[in-house]
Design a protein around this motif. Structure first.
Motif, mmCIF file in Angstrom:
data_model
loop_
_atom_site.group_PDB
_atom_site.id
_atom_site.type_symbol
_atom_site.label_atom_id
_atom_site.label_comp_id
_atom_site.label_asym_id
_atom_site.label_seq_id
_atom_site.Cartn_x
_atom_site.Cartn_y
_atom_site.Cartn_z
ATOM 1 N N ILE A 199 5.997 -8.057 -35.965
ATOM 2 C CA ILE A 199 6.956 -7.809 -34.888
ATOM 3 C C ILE A 199 7.294 -9.167 -34.289
ATOM 4 N N PHE A 200 8.561 -9.533 -34.302
ATOM 5 C CA PHE A 200 8.980 -10.782 -33.661
ATOM 6 C C PHE A 200 9.455 -10.477 -32.251
ATOM 7 N N VAL A 201 8.894 -11.209 -31.301
ATOM 8 C CA VAL A 201 9.168 -10.981 -29.883
ATOM 9 C C VAL A 201 9.755 -12.248 -29.284
ATOM 10 N N SER A 202 10.799 -12.079 -28.479
ATOM 11 C CA SER A 202 11.412 -13.200 -27.774
ATOM 12 C C SER A 202 11.684 -12.771 -26.341
ATOM 13 N N GLY A 203 11.616 -13.741 -25.407
ATOM 14 C CA GLY A 203 11.885 -13.381 -24.024
ATOM 15 C C GLY A 203 11.920 -14.566 -23.093
ATOM 16 N N THR A 204 12.397 -14.312 -21.886
ATOM 17 C CA THR A 204 12.443 -15.331 -20.840
ATOM 18 C C THR A 204 11.932 -14.738 -19.541
ATOM 19 N N ILE A 205 11.343 -15.615 -18.714
ATOM 20 C CA ILE A 205 10.949 -15.242 -17.359
ATOM 21 C C ILE A 205 11.529 -16.282 -16.415
ATOM 22 N N GLU A 206 12.485 -15.841 -15.587
ATOM 23 C CA GLU A 206 13.129 -16.721 -14.603
ATOM 24 C C GLU A 206 12.347 -16.598 -13.290
ATOM 25 N N ASN A 207 11.692 -17.667 -12.899
ATOM 26 C CA ASN A 207 10.776 -17.645 -11.764
ATOM 27 C C ASN A 207 11.459 -18.202 -10.514
ATOM 28 N N ASN A 208 11.930 -17.317 -9.653
ATOM 29 C CA ASN A 208 12.600 -17.718 -8.418
ATOM 30 C C ASN A 208 11.680 -17.598 -7.205
ATOM 31 N N THR A 209 10.382 -17.698 -7.423
ATOM 32 C CA THR A 209 9.413 -17.614 -6.329
ATOM 33 C C THR A 209 8.736 -18.967 -6.156
ATOM 34 N N ASP A 257 10.612 -18.086 -27.880
ATOM 35 C CA ASP A 257 11.554 -17.743 -28.939
ATOM 36 C C ASP A 257 10.834 -17.214 -30.172
ATOM 37 N N TRP A 258 10.995 -15.953 -30.455
ATOM 38 C CA TRP A 258 10.602 -15.290 -31.697
ATOM 39 C C TRP A 258 9.193 -15.646 -32.172
ATOM 40 N N LYS A 259 8.235 -15.161 -31.425
ATOM 41 C CA LYS A 259 6.835 -15.298 -31.813
ATOM 42 C C LYS A 259 6.387 -14.009 -32.514
ATOM 43 N N PRO A 260 5.618 -14.139 -33.616
ATOM 44 C CA PRO A 260 5.230 -12.937 -34.367
ATOM 45 C C PRO A 260 3.935 -12.313 -33.870
ATOM 46 N N LEU A 261 3.876 -11.003 -33.972
ATOM 47 C CA LEU A 261 2.643 -10.224 -33.835
ATOM 48 C C LEU A 261 2.437 -9.505 -35.169
ATOM 49 N N GLN A 311 16.053 -4.484 -46.449
ATOM 50 C CA GLN A 311 17.035 -5.392 -45.837
ATOM 51 C C GLN A 311 16.955 -5.251 -44.319
ATOM 52 N N SER A 312 15.790 -5.535 -43.787
ATOM 53 C CA SER A 312 15.529 -5.220 -42.386
ATOM 54 C C SER A 312 16.253 -6.132 -41.407
ATOM 55 N N GLN A 313 16.719 -7.327 -41.835
ATOM 56 C CA GLN A 313 17.373 -8.233 -40.914
ATOM 57 C C GLN A 313 18.893 -8.028 -40.931
ATOM 58 N N TYR A 314 19.527 -8.311 -39.812
ATOM 59 C CA TYR A 314 20.971 -8.255 -39.752
ATOM 60 C C TYR A 314 21.572 -9.389 -40.571
ATOM 61 N N PRO A 315 22.489 -9.106 -41.501
ATOM 62 C CA PRO A 315 23.113 -10.187 -42.263
ATOM 63 C C PRO A 315 24.031 -11.047 -41.409
ATOM 64 N N ASP A 316 24.549 -10.479 -40.325
ATOM 65 C CA ASP A 316 25.478 -11.206 -39.458
ATOM 66 C C ASP A 316 25.063 -10.928 -38.013
ATOM 67 N N PRO A 317 24.731 -11.968 -37.218
ATOM 68 C CA PRO A 317 24.263 -11.727 -35.844
ATOM 69 C C PRO A 317 25.224 -10.938 -34.995
ATOM 70 N N SER A 318 26.533 -11.006 -35.278
ATOM 71 C CA SER A 318 27.508 -10.300 -34.455
ATOM 72 C C SER A 318 27.851 -8.925 -35.016
ATOM 73 N N ALA A 319 27.244 -8.586 -36.151
ATOM 74 C CA ALA A 319 27.606 -7.330 -36.797
ATOM 75 C C ALA A 319 27.027 -6.147 -36.042
ATOM 76 N N VAL A 320 27.753 -5.047 -36.082
ATOM 77 C CA VAL A 320 27.290 -3.784 -35.541
ATOM 78 C C VAL A 320 27.038 -2.851 -36.715
ATOM 79 N N PRO A 372 7.000 -10.190 -46.575
ATOM 80 C CA PRO A 372 7.341 -11.533 -46.092
ATOM 81 C C PRO A 372 7.843 -11.483 -44.656
ATOM 82 N N ALA A 373 7.479 -12.484 -43.874
ATOM 83 C CA ALA A 373 7.870 -12.538 -42.465
ATOM 84 C C ALA A 373 8.868 -13.658 -42.243
#
Length: 396
Positions: A199-209, A257-261, A311-320, A372-373
């Motif tokens: 499982i690839f996980v990506s995220g941000t935490i904006e710290n306004n405190t 950015d995209w860390k695997p589990l 074919q688990s990955q999207y071939p085109d990032p903008s594709a729906v 393969p990952a």
């Protein structure tokens, strides 16, 4: 020298004890005697598949116990001698040395749930063997085996290829003054996986405190709901795998950015065919806020199946993705069956007394893939269209 030196169940073949619905379980009961045993009426074998839940709430006079049970199959055979209900049943003699008594049993060809073990409930498939001795305690031995449950093919699930994405805002209070907010965003690369996959996980935490985000923890959590026969339920959580990433100081943004589990051998979501245990999975992405027990977090629902996506990955990032490619189980890489991540556990004897031979050590086995990952190529800040509002996992 003890009369009964060995009493166990041996499966034919490679003895891995993994079967499918409709298959025949074959093997033999092995008995080794140090001397003649002349107090035996017969040797009985029971085959049983069942699930069970049990827990208590409250204490003292307010303590209440809740439980439920489901039986999927049950059969009894006499592999040698006679039953106590047979006319003319009497004591028979087993000579010293090794004896083998073959057996076979066909598992019902119906949908069955995968086995599962926990302290509150379980799903088990069991062989129980008894040396029946009139007017004496019986000798017992047991062996558990794995039944491969109903296949969960991720290619049949519309949400499986869709990234899971969630956002949350948290306000931290300090001396009655609100600080913040902390804005948490996280994504997974898709919505469904199999054991052995990453499982690839990506995220941000904006710290306004004014507080520090000590670190980021991302983990896969198993949520198990147990039901009683009276309609009560309780929930337990178990962490399957986790890792950490750096946090950030006040006024900064922590980015991961995209860390695997890598998924260990775990039971799939569901389980289908069982009505008293429900298993769900979430990826939790949380920031540890300093000087407070409260964390800033989001939960991303994911499904764990048994047949992987192609074919688990999207071939085109903008594709729906408007439709899924056709596929069949025949094109999937074959899994291996690995012992559950918790490892072998001692299972209490079904007979409940000291005449059970040996300890019963057991762990379920689940289909696990060597896939393969590769991290996604699309920007997690702009996930594909389907992920913008997240998704809701199917109800089992």
């Amino acid at each position: 020298m003890a009369k009964l030196q060995m009493f166990d169940v041996v499966f034919d073949g490679d003895n891995t004890a993994v079967y499918r619905s409709g298959e025949v379980v074959r093997g033999f009961v092995r008995i080794v005697l140090g001397e003649v045993k002349n107090d035996v009426r017969g040797i009985q074998i029971k085959f049983k598949g069942e699930s069970h839940t049990r827990w208590s709430e409250g204490d003292g006079k307010n303590n209440r116990c809740y439980s439920a049970r489901e039986v999927y199959f049950k059969e009894k055979i006499i592999c040698w001698g006679k039953s106590k209900n047979d006319p003319g049943a009497s004591k028979l003699t087993l000579e010293s040395g090794e004896h083998r008594f073959p057996f076979s049993f066909q598992i019902p060809n119906v949908p069955l749930p995968f086995p599962f073990e926990s302290c509150v409930g379980w799903i088990r498939y069991r062989i129980m063997c008894k040396i029946d001795r009139p007017w004496k305690f019986n000798h017992n031995t047991e062996r558990l085996f794995t039944v491969v449950g109903t296949p969960i093919d991720l290619n049949t699930m519309p949400h499986a290829r869709i990234p899971s994405h969630q956002e949350a805002t948290k306000t931290v209070c300090c001396l009655c003054c609100a600080q913040g907010p902390i804005i948490v965003k996280a994504s997974t690369d898709k919505g469904a996986y199999v054991s052995g996959e990453s499982i690839f996980v990506s995220g941000t935490i904006e710290n306004n405190t004014s507080r520090e985000i000590i670190d980021i923890t991302y983990k896969l959590v198993q949520f198990v709901t147990y039901f009683s026969s009276g309609g009560h339920k309780t929930r337990r959580t178990f962490t399957m795998v986790k890792d950490k990433a750096p946090g950030c100081k006040s006024g900064e943004v922590a980015r991961m950015d995209w860390k695997p589990l890598i998924l260990p051998s775990i039971p799939p979501s569901g389980p289908q065919g069982c009505n008293i245990i429900k298993i769900e999975y979430f990826v939790e992405f949380e920031g540890d806020v300093s000087s407070t027990p409260l964390d800033a977090e989001v939960k991303l629902p994911v499904t764990i199946g048994t047949v992987p996506l192609y074919q688990s990955q999207y071939p085109d990032p903008s594709a729906v993705v408007s439709e899924q490619p056709s596929a069949s189980a025949a094109t999937a890489p074959p899994p291996s069956y690995q012992v559950a991540v918790e490892g072998l556990q001692e299972i209490p004897s079904k007979s409940g007394h000291d005449y059970t031979f040996g300890k019963l050590m057991y762990a379920p086995q689940y289909p696990t893939y060597n896939l393969p990952a590769s991290a996604p190529t699309w920007d997690p800040a702009h996930p594909p269209q389907q992920a913008q509002s997240g998704y809701y996992p199917p109800k089992y």
